[in-house]
Design an enzyme around this catalytic site. Structure first.
Site, PDB file in Angstrom:
ATOM      1  N   ASN A 267      19.429 -43.424 -12.932  1.00 22.53           N
ATOM      2  CA  ASN A 267      18.549 -42.644 -12.061  1.00 22.53           C
ATOM      3  C   ASN A 267      19.189 -41.387 -11.485  1.00 22.53           C
ATOM      4  O   ASN A 267      18.509 -40.380 -11.288  1.00 22.53           O
ATOM      5  CB  ASN A 267      18.066 -43.522 -10.893  1.00 22.53           C
ATOM      6  CG  ASN A 267      17.255 -44.721 -11.371  1.00 22.53           C
ATOM      7  OD1 ASN A 267      16.711 -44.706 -12.476  1.00 22.53           O
ATOM      8  ND2 ASN A 267      17.195 -45.757 -10.551  1.00 22.53           N
TER       9      ASN A 267
ATOM     10  N   HIS B  84      10.652 -46.864 -13.695  1.00 17.98           N
ATOM     11  CA  HIS B  84      11.961 -47.269 -13.146  1.00 17.98           C
ATOM     12  C   HIS B  84      11.804 -48.116 -11.896  1.00 17.98           C
ATOM     13  O   HIS B  84      12.696 -48.898 -11.565  1.00 17.98           O
ATOM     14  CB  HIS B  84      12.822 -46.020 -12.871  1.00 17.98           C
ATOM     15  CG  HIS B  84      13.424 -45.443 -14.117  1.00 17.98           C
ATOM     16  ND1 HIS B  84      14.729 -45.016 -14.192  1.00 17.98           N
ATOM     17  CD2 HIS B  84      12.901 -45.235 -15.343  1.00 17.98           C
ATOM     18  CE1 HIS B  84      14.985 -44.571 -15.420  1.00 17.98           C
ATOM     19  NE2 HIS B  84      13.891 -44.678 -16.130  1.00 17.98           N
TER      20      HIS B  84
ATOM     21  N   ARG C 275       7.687 -41.648 -15.020  1.00 20.80           N
ATOM     22  CA  ARG C 275       8.988 -42.298 -15.157  1.00 20.80           C
ATOM     23  C   ARG C 275       9.399 -43.026 -13.879  1.00 20.80           C
ATOM     24  O   ARG C 275      10.005 -44.099 -13.918  1.00 20.80           O
ATOM     25  CB  ARG C 275      10.041 -41.251 -15.538  1.00 20.80           C
ATOM     26  CG  ARG C 275      11.399 -41.844 -15.842  1.00 20.80           C
ATOM     27  CD  ARG C 275      12.298 -40.826 -16.506  1.00 20.80           C
ATOM     28  NE  ARG C 275      13.577 -41.415 -16.895  1.00 20.80           N
ATOM     29  CZ  ARG C 275      14.757 -40.947 -16.509  1.00 20.80           C
ATOM     30  NH1 ARG C 275      14.832 -39.875 -15.728  1.00 20.80           N
ATOM     31  NH2 ARG C 275      15.864 -41.537 -16.905  1.00 20.80           N
TER      32      ARG C 275
ATOM     33  N   HIS D  82       7.464 -40.631 -23.909  1.00 21.99           N
ATOM     34  CA  HIS D  82       8.360 -39.523 -24.253  1.00 21.99           C
ATOM     35  C   HIS D  82       7.636 -38.456 -25.072  1.00 21.99           C
ATOM     36  O   HIS D  82       8.257 -37.690 -25.778  1.00 21.99           O
ATOM     37  CB  HIS D  82       9.600 -40.054 -24.997  1.00 21.99           C
ATOM     38  CG  HIS D  82      10.502 -40.880 -24.130  1.00 21.99           C
ATOM     39  ND1 HIS D  82      11.570 -41.599 -24.604  1.00 21.99           N
ATOM     40  CD2 HIS D  82      10.482 -41.103 -22.781  1.00 21.99           C
ATOM     41  CE1 HIS D  82      12.164 -42.239 -23.606  1.00 21.99           C
ATOM     42  NE2 HIS D  82      11.527 -41.956 -22.484  1.00 21.99           N
TER      43      HIS D  82
HETATM   44  C1  HEM Z   1      12.311 -47.768 -24.109  1.00 26.04           C
HETATM   45  C2  HEM Z   1      13.351 -47.502 -23.366  1.00 26.04           C
HETATM   46  C3  HEM Z   1      13.536 -46.186 -22.660  1.00 26.04           C
HETATM   47  C4  HEM Z   1      14.680 -45.487 -22.592  1.00 26.04           C
HETATM   48  C5  HEM Z   1      16.018 -45.886 -23.195  1.00 26.04           C
HETATM   49  C6  HEM Z   1      14.414 -44.293 -21.851  1.00 26.04           C
HETATM   50  C7  HEM Z   1      15.350 -43.332 -21.542  1.00 26.04           C
HETATM   51  C8  HEM Z   1      15.063 -42.099 -21.020  1.00 26.04           C
HETATM   52  C9  HEM Z   1      16.022 -41.051 -20.830  1.00 26.04           C
HETATM   53  C10 HEM Z   1      17.503 -41.157 -21.143  1.00 26.04           C
HETATM   54  C11 HEM Z   1      15.365 -39.975 -20.351  1.00 26.04           C
HETATM   55  C12 HEM Z   1      15.970 -38.628 -20.001  1.00 26.04           C
HETATM   56  C13 HEM Z   1      16.734 -38.751 -18.715  1.00 26.04           C
HETATM   57  C14 HEM Z   1      17.661 -37.574 -18.464  1.00 26.04           C
HETATM   58  O1  HEM Z   1      18.332 -37.127 -19.386  1.00 26.04           O
HETATM   59  O2  HEM Z   1      17.732 -37.126 -17.312  1.00 26.04           O
HETATM   60  C15 HEM Z   1      13.982 -40.340 -20.212  1.00 26.04           C
HETATM   61  C16 HEM Z   1      12.993 -39.511 -19.745  1.00 26.04           C
HETATM   62  C17 HEM Z   1      11.698 -39.917 -19.560  1.00 26.04           C
HETATM   63  N1  HEM Z   1      11.204 -41.198 -19.715  1.00 26.04           N
HETATM   64 FE1  HEM Z   1      12.122 -42.716 -20.641  1.00 26.04          FE
HETATM   65  N2  HEM Z   1      13.110 -44.278 -21.485  1.00 26.04           N
HETATM   66  C18 HEM Z   1      12.527 -45.426 -21.946  1.00 26.04           C
HETATM   67  C19 HEM Z   1      11.222 -45.826 -21.737  1.00 26.04           C
HETATM   68  C20 HEM Z   1      10.324 -45.133 -20.971  1.00 26.04           C
HETATM   69  C21 HEM Z   1       9.078 -45.660 -20.503  1.00 26.04           C
HETATM   70  C22 HEM Z   1       8.590 -47.087 -20.736  1.00 26.04           C
HETATM   71  C23 HEM Z   1       8.467 -44.667 -19.805  1.00 26.04           C
HETATM   72  C24 HEM Z   1       7.159 -44.688 -19.076  1.00 26.04           C
HETATM   73  C25 HEM Z   1       6.161 -45.480 -19.353  1.00 26.04           C
HETATM   74  C26 HEM Z   1       9.337 -43.514 -19.867  1.00 26.04           C
HETATM   75  C27 HEM Z   1       9.051 -42.272 -19.350  1.00 26.04           C
HETATM   76  C28 HEM Z   1       9.897 -41.192 -19.394  1.00 26.04           C
HETATM   77  C29 HEM Z   1       9.481 -39.841 -19.067  1.00 26.04           C
HETATM   78  C30 HEM Z   1       8.073 -39.405 -18.742  1.00 26.04           C
HETATM   79  C31 HEM Z   1      10.626 -39.048 -19.137  1.00 26.04           C
HETATM   80  C32 HEM Z   1      10.731 -37.568 -18.787  1.00 26.04           C
HETATM   81  C33 HEM Z   1      10.877 -37.479 -17.278  1.00 26.04           C
HETATM   82  C34 HEM Z   1      11.017 -36.078 -16.713  1.00 26.04           C
HETATM   83  O3  HEM Z   1      10.891 -35.088 -17.412  1.00 26.04           O
HETATM   84  O4  HEM Z   1      11.289 -36.012 -15.498  1.00 26.04           O
HETATM   85  N3  HEM Z   1      10.462 -43.840 -20.545  1.00 26.04           N
HETATM   86  N4  HEM Z   1      13.832 -41.647 -20.623  1.00 26.04           N
END
Ligand code: HEM
Ligand SMILES: *[C@@H]1O[C@H](CO)[C@@H](O)[C@H](O)[C@H]1NC(C)=O
Ligand SMILES: *[C@@H]1O[C@H](CO)[C@@H](O)[C@H](O)[C@H]1NC(C)=O
Ligand SMILES: *[C@@H]1O[C@H](CO)[C@@H](O)[C@H](O)[C@H]1NC(C)=O
Ligand SMILES: *[C@@H]1O[C@H](CO)[C@@H](O)[C@H](O)[C@H]1NC(C)=O
Ligand SMILES: *[C@@H]1O[C@H](CO)[C@@H](O)[C@H](O)[C@H]1NC(C)=O
Ligand SMILES: *[C@@H]1O[C@H](CO)[C@@H](O)[C@H](O)[C@H]1NC(C)=O
Length: 333
Positions: free
Chosen positions: A100, A72, A68, A199
């Site tokens: 973030n 970002h 992530r 995800h």
């Molecule tokens: C398509 C639009 C996307 C949205 C709206 C989105 C949004 C989010 C949100 C809201 C979270 C949880 C954050 C929290 O509650 O603290 C999250 C977690 C995550 N996102 Fe996305 N995301 C998107 C695309 C992506 C992409 C493109 C990747 C990587 C290629 C990605 C990788 C991750 C990962 C791996 C997590 C978990 C991180 C952790 O456990 O520390 N996301 N995302």
């Protein structure tokens, strides 16, 4: 005898051919190349892998967090490690931007990797490249695909908090918003559906989705697209007015593994974030067939994921004499 002009054009043709062949061998895309540190820091990938393996022993989530971080980073000013800069007299940190703050994590692991890399090859490897390598290794160690990481990025001397505030995809974005935020970065619908498969591991805080559970958009009811069995589980984890920092698994089936279950979850209306379920709506959308395809065939998801990651990793890198190689990822030199 050959005329001098035809021998010149032969030489030019041979030089072009050599250039093409050497580009194919080094596997370069755009200005980056796979073997960029071949002579200056050939062990960099091994060092990154060892550090992540150590971190995984106490933090099974860290691979997801590192993936992530790279996403970002790349979406704001390109893949230039701008997200790693702390607040300072000249920097308004992206770390404190809305998408973030209290959410993106893994900064300390990047610090540890950078220290280990600096010990082996001082002043050579950028923080932006460390993020790209860490994303691939984090995915691979969780059972996901591997891909050839392109290298040669340099680090920014600036960050842009307001851009991070306003242009990152948000969990409550519609499919139209998600598509346009991706296409603003030359990432297409296929990239959107493919990279959302990230995800398949990691966590989200209740506050990123709890608005779906009780009074969705002022209707007084939960989001009707949410599977009712899954809804009950989520309501227990995230009671109304409860602690928004409590964590839920993004993938309720295989929470720490990188696999293709993300897509079958969507088919069962078990997308945790609204932005996830938007990819598999009840109405017609061009994303549905992509989701169905990936849910049947892990190989096609894995192959596409690598391709889209390489494409994302190519977003506006600083190269040549642009930017710098930061000595400490948190501050400009
Ligand atoms: C398509 C639009 C996307 C949205 C709206 C989105 C949004 C989010 C949100 C809201 C979270 C949880 C954050 C929290 O509650 O603290 C999250 C977690 C995550 N996102 Fe996305 N995301 C998107 C695309 C992506 C992409 C493109 C990747 C990587 C290629 C990605 C990788 C991750 C990962 C791996 C997590 C978990 C991180 C952790 O456990 O520390 N996301 N995302
Ligand atoms: C951030 O990006 C916006 C939009 O590109 C630009 O107008 C602004 O000057 C940038 N701010 C900084 C601090 O670089
Ligand atoms: C980004 O959003 C946060 C939270 O709303 C706000 O405090 C900050 O001033 C914003 N930053 C910029 C540069 O607009
Ligand atoms: C998403 O939620 C944020 C924060 O509550 C809000 O400011 C924004 O308007 C919402 N966006 C959409 C598209 O509903
Ligand atoms: C909220 O949950 C987080 C994560 O589980 C925890 O660290 C924090 O202490 C909790 N806060 C309160 C006020 O209970
Ligand atoms: C809801 O999830 C369950 C598995 O927990 C599944 O059997 C069911 O088919 C899903 N319902 C819908 C409407 O997708
Ligand atoms: C992925 O597909 C291959 C063959 O197509 C199969 O051997 C493998 O077990 C599958 N892996 C998962 C996790 O389903």
């Amino acid at each position: 005898m050959m005329s001098s002009s035809s021998s010149t054009s032969l030489t030019v043709a041979a030089a072009l051919l050599l250039l093409c062949v050497s580009m194919m061998i080094s596997g370069s895309t755009g200005q980056l190349s796979a073997n960029y540190y071949g002579h200056t820091c050939s062990t960099v990938a091994t060092i990154v892998q060892n550090q992540i393996q150590t971190a995984l022993q106490t933090d099974p989530r860290i691979g997801a967090s590192l993936l992530r971080l790279h996403f970002h980073d790349c979406f704001i000013q390109g893949c230039d490690a701008s997200i790693l800069l702390d607040d300072s007299a000249t920097i308004q940190s992206e770390k404190n931007a809305i998408p973030n703050i209290n959410s993106v994590r893994g900064y300390e692991v990047i610090d540890n990797i950078k220290s280990a890399v600096e010990s082996a090859c001082p002043g050579v490897v950028s923080c932006a490249d460390i993020l790209a390598l860490a994303a691939e290794i984090g995915v691979n160690l969780a059972g996901g695909p591997s891909w050839t990481v392109q290298l040669g990025r340099r680090d920014s001397t600036t960050a842009n908090q307001s851009l991070a505030n306003t242009t990152m995809p948000a969990p409550n974005d519609s499919l139209t918003d998600l598509k346009s935020k991706f296409s603003d970065r030359n990432m297409n619908t296929n990239d959107l559906v493919t990279l959302s498969g990230a995800h398949t591991f990691g966590r989200a805080r209740c506050l990123s989705f709890s608005y779906r559970l009780y009074n969705f958009n002022g209707t007084g009811n939960p989001d009707p697209t949410l599977n009712t069995t899954y809804l009950q589980t989520l309501q227990q984890l995230c009671p109304q007015g409860g602690n928004g920092s409590v964590l839920a698994n993004l993938d309720p089936t295989t929470s720490n593994g990188f696999d293709y279950h993300y897509y079958s979850n969507l088919q069962l209306n078990q997308g945790l974030l609204q932005s996830d379920q938007e990819l598999f709506p009840t109405s017609n959308a061009d994303t549905i067939s992509i989701v169905n395809g990936y849910s049947r065939d892990n190989n096609s998801f894995f192959n596409s994921f690598g391709q889209s990651m390489i494409k994302m990793g190519n977003l506006s890198p600083l190269t040549g004499s642009q930017g710098e190689i930061r000595l400490n990822c948190r501050q400009v030199n």
